[in-house]
Design an enzyme around this catalytic site. Sequence first.
Site, PDB file in Angstrom:
ATOM      1  N   ASP A  46       0.863  -1.105  -0.056  1.00  0.00           N
ATOM      2  CA  ASP A  46      -0.020  -0.172  -0.069  1.00  0.00           C
ATOM      3  C   ASP A  46       0.907   1.082  -0.127  1.00  0.00           C
ATOM      4  O   ASP A  46       1.718   1.486   0.706  1.00  0.00           O
ATOM      5  CB  ASP A  46      -0.934   0.093   1.234  1.00  0.00           C
ATOM      6  CG  ASP A  46      -1.746   1.006   1.502  1.00  0.00           C
ATOM      7  OD1 ASP A  46      -3.043   1.014   0.747  1.00  0.00           O
ATOM      8  OD2 ASP A  46      -1.491   2.184   1.632  1.00  0.00           O
ATOM      9  N   TYR A  51       2.371   9.890  -0.191  1.00  0.00           N
ATOM     10  CA  TYR A  51       3.463   9.249   0.711  1.00  0.00           C
ATOM     11  C   TYR A  51       4.911   9.586   0.052  1.00  0.00           C
ATOM     12  O   TYR A  51       5.727   9.466   0.624  1.00  0.00           O
ATOM     13  CB  TYR A  51       3.302   7.931   0.855  1.00  0.00           C
ATOM     14  CG  TYR A  51       2.097   7.498   1.494  1.00  0.00           C
ATOM     15  CD1 TYR A  51       1.334   8.114   2.242  1.00  0.00           C
ATOM     16  CD2 TYR A  51       1.775   5.916   1.597  1.00  0.00           C
ATOM     17  CE1 TYR A  51       0.003   7.820   2.642  1.00  0.00           C
ATOM     18  CE2 TYR A  51       0.605   5.666   2.156  1.00  0.00           C
ATOM     19  CZ  TYR A  51      -0.173   6.197   2.665  1.00  0.00           C
ATOM     20  OH  TYR A  51      -1.335   6.108   3.325  1.00  0.00           O
ATOM     21  N   LYS A  76      -2.880   5.857  -4.258  1.00  0.00           N
ATOM     22  CA  LYS A  76      -4.126   6.587  -3.633  1.00  0.00           C
ATOM     23  C   LYS A  76      -4.022   7.946  -4.519  1.00  0.00           C
ATOM     24  O   LYS A  76      -2.975   8.803  -4.672  1.00  0.00           O
ATOM     25  CB  LYS A  76      -4.237   6.864  -2.081  1.00  0.00           C
ATOM     26  CG  LYS A  76      -4.362   5.614  -1.393  1.00  0.00           C
ATOM     27  CD  LYS A  76      -4.320   5.788  -0.033  1.00  0.00           C
ATOM     28  CE  LYS A  76      -4.079   4.488   0.868  1.00  0.00           C
ATOM     29  NZ  LYS A  76      -2.662   4.334   0.762  1.00  0.00           N
TER      30      LYS A  76
END
Length: 276
Positions: A46, A51, A76
């Site tokens: 993930d 990030y 995401k």
Amino acid sequence: MISIPTHTLNDDTNLPALGLGTYPMSEGEAERAVSGALGLGYRLVDTATNYSNETGVGLGLTRSGVPREEVVVTTKLPGRHHGYEETLASFEDSRRRLGLEYVDLYLIHWPLPRLDRYVDSWRAMIKLREDGLVRSIGVSNFTAEHLERLEKETGVLPAVNQVELHPFFPQDELRAFHTAKGILTESWTPLGRGKGLLDDPAVIAVAEDLGVTPGQVVLRWHTQLGAVPIPKSSNPERQRQNLDVFGFELDPAQMTAVAERTHRRLGGDPEVHEEF
């Protein structure tokens, strides 16, 4: 190498029952952590645009030598890229950084209801799935009301909703809603973000009874709820421990004891939290 069970999503794809989180890892740390974790048997990784480690995750996948088709890679969409065309462009940037031809699971990171553009982003994600660039589409931090709006306006429900979930905040009502709608629950901050959960006497007592670590108890609690935890670790031994939770079970009394505490949210409230 530890074998991991899988869940079948509402689009008939499969998702491993536990994954590796990568926040907050640098690019280099993510590369090393992902490569090592895949060698241990992890098959779900993930990440997210926000990030700032998608390149490292992609390099870690290549470095591991594990066949691409065996790994579920999640990233995401950030809040600053909400909107139809913006979502399509943002996805291409993520795909380029990851170095992948397709992404297995693409999520809207936060709903940002004040902006009111998440439905437009969802329509773009439906197109990405139809075009074969994404295998599964989902959301993160959405409430039941947000999910109902997606279904009402597009006819398509997410395969996954990744939400804050841990024994401090078990999300009983939202998990029940997910079950009724056929949405899989993923857990972020599954170990309680260092807020004392792993030092809790009840958790420690269960761990001692079962001969496992407190972290393994909590992760097993997640899997028995039917949720998919994604604990972050770059330490090989901790990665191995986190993955090794499928050879024991918590009985009903132990499940209750782990979550029998004052419940509180540790992260942002999806109704007002804004992360761009």
